[in-house]
Every structure is written in C-alpha cells, then in structure tokens.
Motif scaffolding. Structure first.
Motif, PDB file in Angstrom:
ATOM      1  N   ARG A 122       1.193  -0.994  -0.373  1.00 31.42           N
ATOM      2  CA  ARG A 122       0.091   0.096  -0.069  1.00 31.42           C
ATOM      3  C   ARG A 122       0.588   1.220  -0.384  1.00 31.42           C
ATOM      4  N   PHE A 123       1.925   1.373   1.155  1.00 31.43           N
ATOM      5  CA  PHE A 123       3.181   2.217   0.664  1.00 31.43           C
ATOM      6  C   PHE A 123       3.562   3.295  -0.922  1.00 31.43           C
ATOM      7  N   HIS A 124       4.240   1.914  -1.552  1.00 28.93           N
ATOM      8  CA  HIS A 124       4.150   1.621  -2.649  1.00 28.93           C
ATOM      9  C   HIS A 124       3.612   1.972  -3.442  1.00 28.93           C
ATOM     10  N   MET A 125       1.884   1.744  -3.343  1.00 27.23           N
ATOM     11  CA  MET A 125       0.811   2.358  -4.116  1.00 27.23           C
ATOM     12  C   MET A 125       0.618   4.026  -4.407  1.00 27.23           C
ATOM     13  N   PHE A 126       1.015   3.991  -2.704  1.00 30.23           N
ATOM     14  CA  PHE A 126       0.321   5.695  -3.126  1.00 30.23           C
ATOM     15  C   PHE A 126       1.835   6.790  -3.129  1.00 30.23           C
ATOM     16  N   ARG A 127       2.558   6.082  -2.988  1.00 34.02           N
ATOM     17  CA  ARG A 127       3.804   6.563  -3.069  1.00 34.02           C
ATOM     18  C   ARG A 127       4.215   6.922  -4.825  1.00 34.02           C
ATOM     19  N   GLN A 128       3.957   5.929  -5.693  1.00 34.08           N
ATOM     20  CA  GLN A 128       3.928   5.898  -6.951  1.00 34.08           C
ATOM     21  C   GLN A 128       3.077   6.901  -7.369  1.00 34.08           C
ATOM     22  N   MET A 129       1.422   7.003  -6.871  1.00 31.31           N
ATOM     23  CA  MET A 129       0.352   8.131  -7.175  1.00 31.31           C
ATOM     24  C   MET A 129       1.230   9.451  -6.680  1.00 31.31           C
ATOM     25  N   ARG A 130       1.560   9.704  -5.192  1.00 32.92           N
ATOM     26  CA  ARG A 130       2.180  10.549  -5.294  1.00 32.92           C
ATOM     27  C   ARG A 130       2.928  11.756  -5.799  1.00 32.92           C
ATOM     28  N   THR A 131       3.620  10.258  -6.718  1.00 34.62           N
ATOM     29  CA  THR A 131       5.116  10.765  -8.107  1.00 34.62           C
ATOM     30  C   THR A 131       4.330  11.504  -9.408  1.00 34.62           C
ATOM     31  N   GLU A 132       2.741  10.750  -9.264  1.00 32.42           N
ATOM     32  CA  GLU A 132       2.346  10.677 -10.836  1.00 32.42           C
ATOM     33  C   GLU A 132       1.915  12.064 -11.003  1.00 32.42           C
ATOM     34  N   LEU A 133       1.233  12.393  -9.767  1.00 28.81           N
ATOM     35  CA  LEU A 133       0.471  13.787  -9.455  1.00 28.81           C
ATOM     36  C   LEU A 133       1.335  14.759  -9.628  1.00 28.81           C
ATOM     37  N   ALA A 134       2.504  15.125  -8.571  1.00 27.79           N
ATOM     38  CA  ALA A 134       3.475  16.187  -8.058  1.00 27.79           C
ATOM     39  C   ALA A 134       3.958  15.903  -9.963  1.00 27.79           C
ATOM     40  N   THR A 135       4.020  15.256 -11.113  1.00 28.49           N
ATOM     41  CA  THR A 135       4.657  14.715 -12.132  1.00 28.49           C
ATOM     42  C   THR A 135       3.348  15.822 -12.963  1.00 28.49           C
ATOM     43  N   THR A 136       1.595  15.140 -12.850  1.00 32.48           N
ATOM     44  CA  THR A 136       0.818  15.751 -13.601  1.00 32.48           C
ATOM     45  C   THR A 136       1.035  17.220 -12.875  1.00 32.48           C
ATOM     46  N   LYS A 137       0.816  17.892 -11.350  1.00 28.77           N
ATOM     47  CA  LYS A 137       0.975  19.176 -11.178  1.00 28.77           C
ATOM     48  C   LYS A 137       2.344  20.168 -12.409  1.00 28.77           C
ATOM     49  N   ARG A 138       2.802  19.616 -11.855  1.00 27.31           N
ATOM     50  CA  ARG A 138       4.544  20.536 -12.597  1.00 27.31           C
ATOM     51  C   ARG A 138       4.407  20.238 -14.366  1.00 27.31           C
ATOM     52  N   ALA A 139       3.579  19.228 -14.493  1.00 28.38           N
ATOM     53  CA  ALA A 139       3.318  19.592 -16.551  1.00 28.38           C
ATOM     54  C   ALA A 139       2.586  20.322 -16.583  1.00 28.38           C
ATOM     55  N   LEU A 140       1.246  20.574 -15.679  1.00 24.73           N
ATOM     56  CA  LEU A 140       0.729  21.291 -15.869  1.00 24.73           C
ATOM     57  C   LEU A 140       0.724  22.412 -15.310  1.00 24.73           C
ATOM     58  N   GLU A 141       1.815  22.936 -14.217  1.00 27.68           N
ATOM     59  CA  GLU A 141       2.002  24.527 -14.552  1.00 27.68           C
ATOM     60  C   GLU A 141       3.264  24.501 -15.469  1.00 27.68           C
ATOM     61  N   GLU A 142       4.083  24.131 -16.356  1.00 32.03           N
ATOM     62  CA  GLU A 142       4.135  24.401 -17.123  1.00 32.03           C
ATOM     63  C   GLU A 142       3.943  24.895 -18.489  1.00 32.03           C
ATOM     64  N   ARG A 143       2.712  24.100 -18.303  1.00 34.45           N
ATOM     65  CA  ARG A 143       1.577  24.326 -19.576  1.00 34.45           C
ATOM     66  C   ARG A 143       0.959  25.435 -19.343  1.00 34.45           C
ATOM     67  N   LYS A 144       0.576  26.161 -18.138  1.00 31.71           N
ATOM     68  CA  LYS A 144       0.807  27.401 -18.173  1.00 31.71           C
ATOM     69  C   LYS A 144       0.804  28.334 -18.710  1.00 31.71           C
ATOM     70  N   VAL A 145       2.704  28.164 -17.790  1.00 31.00           N
ATOM     71  CA  VAL A 145       4.040  29.109 -18.183  1.00 31.00           C
ATOM     72  C   VAL A 145       3.919  29.845 -20.002  1.00 31.00           C
ATOM     73  N   ILE A 146       3.885  28.218 -20.416  1.00 36.90           N
ATOM     74  CA  ILE A 146       4.485  28.342 -21.184  1.00 36.90           C
ATOM     75  C   ILE A 146       2.737  28.520 -22.421  1.00 36.90           C
ATOM     76  N   ASP A 147       1.864  28.566 -22.586  1.00 41.72           N
ATOM     77  CA  ASP A 147       1.084  29.475 -22.804  1.00 41.72           C
ATOM     78  C   ASP A 147       0.887  30.754 -22.493  1.00 41.72           C
ATOM     79  N   ARG A 148       0.972  31.106 -21.218  1.00 40.94           N
ATOM     80  CA  ARG A 148       1.123  32.691 -21.001  1.00 40.94           C
ATOM     81  C   ARG A 148       2.477  33.418 -21.898  1.00 40.94           C
TER      82      ARG A 148
END
Length: 194
Positions: A122-148
């Motif tokens: 369960r720990f490994h599953m949630f750590r993977q989910m946290r990593t994927e969420l952080a990566t997705t958030k970072r990509a979204l923020e980068e996309r917003k900056v690129i659009d600006r």
C-alpha cells in the motif's frame, strides 16, 4: 529495499515487544530493532532508517496517534499500527496521517506478516500515486507558463500560436534549456517590464 526488511518496533511494554519480535522471527528474516521509549522517537527512527515501522498501542488517544505517526515518517516508509481498540475517527486520522495499515483488535502472530506485506504494498502504491500527481501538477504548471509566454509573444510580435511556440522551442534548443524554463524567464521578464 533489500530482501531482508529492517523493522523498527515501537512498543513500551517489554512482554508485548518480545511477543512481537518472536512473531516477526517466526514470520521471516527481518532485521528487528525495538524502541520502547517514545521520547526522541522521530530521531531514533530516523537513525535506524528502517524499511517498515510497526507500532503497537493498546489504547491510542488522538494525541498519541498523531505524535507516533509524525515520528514514524509515514510518507518516507510504510507504517503498520496495531491497536487493541479504536474509534472511527482515530482510524480515519491514522489513515489520513499516512499509516499504511491500521489493525484494530491488537497484534496477532498469524496475521503479522500479511499485514506487513499489505502495508509495504500500500505504501509503494501511494508513493507512486504521489509521484505521478506531483509530475502531473508540474506539467500543468509548465503548460500554463508556456501558454502565457506564447500569449506575450503573440501580442508583442504579432505571431500566431504555432509561430510563438516555435520561437520558444528554437530559443530553448539554442540555449540548451527546457521550453518551460525559457517561457518562465520570458514571463518573469515581462512582469518586471510592465
């Protein structure tokens, strides 16, 4: 993690601690260390840097639960907590604090290994989910900056969207940087100039 799990057992009662250690030894090949005193618990756990923390509490209070979960660093490693009895809000608090396994009705030798295995999984599953969420958030923020940045280039140079992106990409390639970094620099510079 290595094949041989290192386990820190947090248990104040010596007899219960010995039962847990014996149960762990019967269940597999573990490197076991018992911490009986809660003073300096976070430091002691950190020094050992175990693969898993196993906490056994007869009757947890919310304060004790919060203190133990903070000290055991549940976001850094799996934490399995065994309690003799609990209330619904304590179970919820433990899970929200990141405890990987919260077992009510105490620790029994026959279920110790399966609970530890489940806590690790369960720990490994949630750590993977946290990593994927952080990566997705970072990509979204980068996309917003690129659009600006594209919007700034479109306005300042009269370019269309594809041309603005091509200019950002060419600049990034020429400078050996990421497009998002070039876009961030452009947006920051534009903010200073306005």
């Amino acid at each position: 993690m290595s094949d041989r799990l290192s386990v820190v057992v947090v248990e104040q009662d010596r007899e219960r601690a010995l039962l847990i250690v014996d149960s762990l030894r019967d269940a597999g090949d573990f490197d076991i260390h018992v911490i009986s005193e809660q003073t300096g618990l976070a430091r002691r756990i950190s020094e050992r840097d175990p693969d898993v923390v196993l906490i056994d509490i007869a009757n947890p209070s919310r304060d004790t639960l919060e203190e133990l979960t903070l000290a055991s660093s549940p976001l850094e490693r799996p934490v399995a907590m065994f309690v003799d009895r609990s209330e619904a809000n304590l179970t919820k608090a433990a899970i929200e604090a990141g405890v990987s396994a919260y077992v009510v009705d105490g620790m029994r030798a026959d279920r110790l290994k399966p609970v530890l295995d489940a806590a690790v999984a369960r720990f490994h599953m949630f750590r993977q989910m946290r990593t994927e969420l952080a990566t997705t958030k970072r990509a979204l923020e980068e996309r917003k900056v690129i659009d600006r940045a594209k919007g700034l280039l479109m306005k300042a140079r009269g370019l269309d969207e594809d041309e603005a992106y091509a200019l950002l990409r060419k600049t990034a390639m020429d400078q050996g940087r990421k497009v998002a970094d070039v876009a961030e620099a452009l947006v920051t510079a534009a903010g200073l100039l306005s």
